[in-house]
Enzyme design. Structure first.
Site, PDB file in Angstrom:
ATOM      1  N   CYS A   1       0.607  -1.176   0.066  1.00 18.54           N
ATOM      2  CA  CYS A   1      -0.080   0.094  -0.080  1.00 18.54           C
ATOM      3  C   CYS A   1       0.860   1.210   0.003  1.00 18.54           C
ATOM      4  CB  CYS A   1      -0.965  -0.020   1.428  1.00 18.54           C
ATOM      5  SG  CYS A   1      -1.671   1.488   1.644  1.00 18.54           S
TER       6      CYS A   1
ATOM      7  N   CYS B   1       0.141   4.022   2.508  1.00 17.47           N
ATOM      8  CA  CYS B   1       0.648   3.531   4.006  1.00 17.47           C
ATOM      9  C   CYS B   1       1.965   3.992   4.113  1.00 17.47           C
ATOM     10  CB  CYS B   1       0.468   1.847   4.118  1.00 17.47           C
ATOM     11  SG  CYS B   1      -1.367   1.321   4.018  1.00 17.47           S
TER      12      CYS B   1
END
Ligand SMILES: [Zn+2]
Length: 150
Positions: A75, A78
């Site tokens: 991700c 993230c």
């Protein structure tokens, strides 16, 4: 004389090396507490990994608020959030625990808290959800979620 109001706040954290759950005094986090099992340092001035298996004991065992970062390795947003959370963990050491939960490896907790997108930050107080922020958010929004510094 013991005064409950000044009694040291404690938290339960899993040792990153051996997985043993340790009770740690939050006023001593700067003294680099060691794992009671393997003797290696428990570094709480940075995000600490939490798993499905340890989640309830960690969340329920903390006298200070716990901010959990639900993330995954693939991700990209993230990764943008990660340094902000490192910073927050350092600034709030002893007052707040910052944890990270890999949603790919720990599906049970992710489903239980209906994580629809990552990153998701959830603030836990006294074992219950006290707020959340979804998506990559600026530091100011994370600050607003966790509240002012003690
Ligand atoms: Zn250990």
């Amino acid at each position: 004389m013991t005064d409950v109001n000044t009694a040291a706040k404690k938290a339960t954290v899993a040792c990153p090396f051996c997985g043993t759950l340790n009770r740690v005094r939050m006023d001593r986090v700067q003294d680099r507490p060691k794992c009671g099992e393997c003797g290696r340092p428990l570094l709480l001035d940075r995000p600490v990994a939490v798993t499905d298996a340890a989640f309830d004991r960690v969340i329920n065992g903390s006298d200070v608020p716990v901010l959990v970062d639900f993330y995954a390795d693939w991700c990209k947003p993230c990764k943008i959030m990660a340094p902000l959370l490192d910073e927050l963990a350092r600034e709030r050491a002893g007052q707040l625990l910052v944890m990270k939960l890999n949603t790919d490896l720990n599906p049970n907790v992710s489903v239980r808290f209906a994580i629809g997108g990552i990153p998701t930050l959830i603030l836990f107080k006294n074992g219950g959800e006290a707020g959340r922020a979804v998506g990559a958010v600026p530091k100011s929004k994370i600050e607003a979620l966790v509240g002012p510094r003690a």
